[in-house]
Design a protein around this motif. Structure first.
Motif, mmCIF file in Angstrom:
data_model
loop_
_atom_site.group_PDB
_atom_site.id
_atom_site.type_symbol
_atom_site.label_atom_id
_atom_site.label_comp_id
_atom_site.label_asym_id
_atom_site.label_seq_id
_atom_site.Cartn_x
_atom_site.Cartn_y
_atom_site.Cartn_z
ATOM 1 N N GLU A 57 0.834 -1.233 -0.077
ATOM 2 C CA GLU A 57 -0.122 -0.173 -0.032
ATOM 3 C C GLU A 57 0.817 1.327 -0.042
ATOM 4 O OE1 GLU A 57 -3.717 -0.814 2.597
ATOM 5 O OE2 GLU A 57 -1.992 -1.530 3.662
ATOM 6 N N GLY A 137 -1.519 -6.580 -5.614
ATOM 7 C CA GLY A 137 -1.239 -5.216 -4.953
ATOM 8 C C GLY A 137 -2.523 -4.633 -4.310
ATOM 9 N N TYR A 138 -2.118 -3.949 -3.614
ATOM 10 C CA TYR A 138 -2.936 -3.113 -2.492
ATOM 11 C C TYR A 138 -2.936 -1.690 -2.749
ATOM 12 C CZ TYR A 138 -3.245 -8.146 -0.931
ATOM 13 O OH TYR A 138 -3.489 -9.144 -0.672
ATOM 14 N N GLY A 142 -1.989 -1.877 -6.030
ATOM 15 C CA GLY A 142 -3.076 -2.124 -6.882
ATOM 16 C C GLY A 142 -2.983 -1.467 -8.106
ATOM 17 N N LYS A 143 -2.691 -0.159 -8.111
ATOM 18 C CA LYS A 143 -2.484 0.663 -9.336
ATOM 19 C C LYS A 143 -0.788 0.135 -9.946
ATOM 20 C CE LYS A 143 -0.876 5.400 -10.871
ATOM 21 N NZ LYS A 143 -1.303 5.077 -12.215
ATOM 22 N N VAL A 145 0.246 -2.703 -10.079
ATOM 23 C CA VAL A 145 0.115 -4.045 -10.698
ATOM 24 C C VAL A 145 -0.608 -4.000 -11.865
ATOM 25 C CG1 VAL A 145 0.660 -5.270 -8.804
ATOM 26 C CG2 VAL A 145 -1.871 -4.989 -9.368
ATOM 27 N N LEU A 146 -1.722 -3.017 -11.987
ATOM 28 C CA LEU A 146 -2.559 -2.505 -13.213
ATOM 29 C C LEU A 146 -1.726 -1.933 -14.165
ATOM 30 C CD1 LEU A 146 -5.943 -1.151 -11.653
ATOM 31 C CD2 LEU A 146 -5.587 -3.264 -13.216
ATOM 32 N N SER A 160 -5.706 -6.572 -8.201
ATOM 33 C CA SER A 160 -5.493 -5.337 -7.726
ATOM 34 C C SER A 160 -6.690 -5.290 -6.538
ATOM 35 C CB SER A 160 -5.851 -4.247 -8.437
ATOM 36 O OG SER A 160 -6.147 -3.114 -7.999
ATOM 37 N N GLY A 163 -7.292 -0.703 -5.330
ATOM 38 C CA GLY A 163 -6.414 -0.120 -5.925
ATOM 39 C C GLY A 163 -6.880 1.123 -6.564
ATOM 40 N N LEU A 165 -7.338 3.262 -9.885
ATOM 41 C CA LEU A 165 -7.746 2.949 -11.357
ATOM 42 C C LEU A 165 -7.164 3.561 -12.315
ATOM 43 C CD1 LEU A 165 -11.306 1.312 -10.469
ATOM 44 C CD2 LEU A 165 -9.066 0.125 -10.201
ATOM 45 N N VAL A 182 -9.784 -7.165 -10.608
ATOM 46 C CA VAL A 182 -9.848 -6.001 -10.092
ATOM 47 C C VAL A 182 -10.888 -6.101 -8.826
ATOM 48 C CG1 VAL A 182 -10.541 -3.366 -9.809
ATOM 49 C CG2 VAL A 182 -8.987 -4.409 -11.632
ATOM 50 N N HIS A 184 -12.884 -4.003 -6.008
ATOM 51 C CA HIS A 184 -13.041 -2.802 -5.665
ATOM 52 C C HIS A 184 -14.206 -2.728 -4.750
ATOM 53 C CE1 HIS A 184 -13.838 1.456 -6.539
ATOM 54 N NE2 HIS A 184 -15.189 1.259 -6.708
#
Length: 263
Positions: A57, A137-138, A142-143, A145-146, A160, A163, A165, A182, A184
Motif C-alpha cells: 500500500e 497489489g493493495y 493495486g495501481k 500491478v494494473l 488489484s 487499488g 484505477l 480488480v 473494488h
C-alpha cells in the motif's frame, strides 16, 4: 512392518516441522536505489511453484505487505513482497505516504524498472517456477500491478485490491498479456465511479481478459485490519471482514485458474 511404521513416523515428523520460511533479501533497482524484498515460501511444498509478487500500500513495505506474502506462501506459492520506495521504508503518516507514493510514480519508466527488479529477484529464487508469475497489489500497489499489466510486463495474472484505477498510460489493443482481476469496494471514496467505468472500457477496448468485482459497502483499504485506526489520521479507509474474505477467495480462484491449479 516396523520399517513401514518408522517411515510413517519420519514423514509425519517432517510434515509437523514444515512451515513457511521467510527472509529479507537486499537488491538494487536499475537507478541504483537500494531495495529490500521480503521472501516467503512453504518448505512443505516440494519442487518449484508459481511465483507471486506482492506490492505494498502507499504506507510502504510494512508488516501488512509481509503478512500477505506469508499468506500466499501458505497457499503454496513462492511470494515476494517488493519494495517500491527504497530501503524498505514505510510510514503511518498520510503526508509521508503521499510524498513517498508521488515520488515513486512521477517517472513511469523508473516505477516499471523497480517493479521489474523485484520480479527478477523472485524469478531467481530456487523455489520459483519462473514461467509462472503473477502480481497482487493493495491501494498504491493495486495501481502498480494494473499499470504493469497495461504496459505488457510478462505476467500471467494481476490482482488489484482497492487499488487506484486512473492512469496516464492506458492499455491499447494487444498490450495486456496478463489476466486481470480488480477487487473494488463500492463505497471507496478515493476511486470515482468514472474511474471504474473508464477502466472497464479501457480493458474491453484493449481486448484484455478482465474481471471486476464490486464489493458492496466496502471502503478503501477493506482488506487491511489496521485500516480502522488510520481513520483517526483523516483517511477514509475501513476494514471490511466480509469483503476481505470474499476478495481473498476470489484471488485464490483466479490464481488457480491462471496457473491451472486447484488453489
Amino acid at each position: 512392518m516396523r520399517i513401514c511404521l518408522l517411515g510413517a513416523l519420519m514423514a509425519a515428523s517432517a510434515l509437523a516441522h514444515a512451515e513457511v520460511q521467510t527472509r529479507e533479501i537486499p537488491y538494487t533497482a536499475a537507478d541504483g536505489t537500494k531495495m529490500v524484498g521480503y521472501y516467503a515460501y512453504d518448505d512443505a511444498v516440494e519442487g518449484k511453484r508459481p511465483g507471486v509478487v506482492v506490492v505494498h500500500e502507499w504506507w510502504g513495505l510494512n508488516d501488512y505487505a509481509k503478512r500477505r506474502a506469508r499468506d500466499l506462501a501458505e497457499l503454496g506459492y513462492s511470494a515476494l513482497a517488493i519494495d517500491m520506495y527504497g530501503e524498505g521504508k514505510n510510514t503511518e503518516h498520510p503526508k509521508d505516504a503521499m510524498s513517498f507514493m508521488q515520488a515513486a510514480l512521477k517517472d513511469a519508466d523508473a516505477a516499471k524498472a523497480r517493479f521489474n527488479a523485484g520480479m527478477d529477484l523472485l524469478r531467481e529464487q530456487q523455489q520459483t517456477d519462473a514461467d509462472k508469475l503473477a502480481a497482487v497489489g493493495y491501494c498504491f500497489g493495486g495501481k502498480v500491478v494494473l499499470d504493469m499489466a497495461r504496459q505488457g510486463v510478462p505476467l500471467d495474472g494481476v490482482v488489484s485490491f482497492h487499488g487506484a484505477l486512473a492512469t496516464q498510460t492506458r492499455a491499447v489493443p494487444g498490450s495486456v498479456k496478463a489476466r486481470v482481476l480488480v477487487e473494488h469496494g463500492s463505497a471507496d471514496s478515493m476511486v470515482s465511479s468514472d474511474d471504474v467505468a473508464a477502466l472497464s472500457a479501457e480493458m474491453v477496448k484493449a481486448g484484455a481478459d478482465f474481471q471486476l468485482v464490486n464489493l458492496p459497502g466496502a471502503k478503501h483499504g477493506f482488506t487491511n485490519p489496521d485500516a480502522d485506526r488510520f481513520q483517526e489520521k483523516g483517511v477514509d479507509v475501513a476494514y471490511d471482514k466480509a469483503a476481505d474474505e470474499q476478495s481473498w477467495s476470489d484471488m485464490q480462484r483466479f490464481l488457480g485458474e491462471t496457473f491451472g491449479q486447484g488453489n
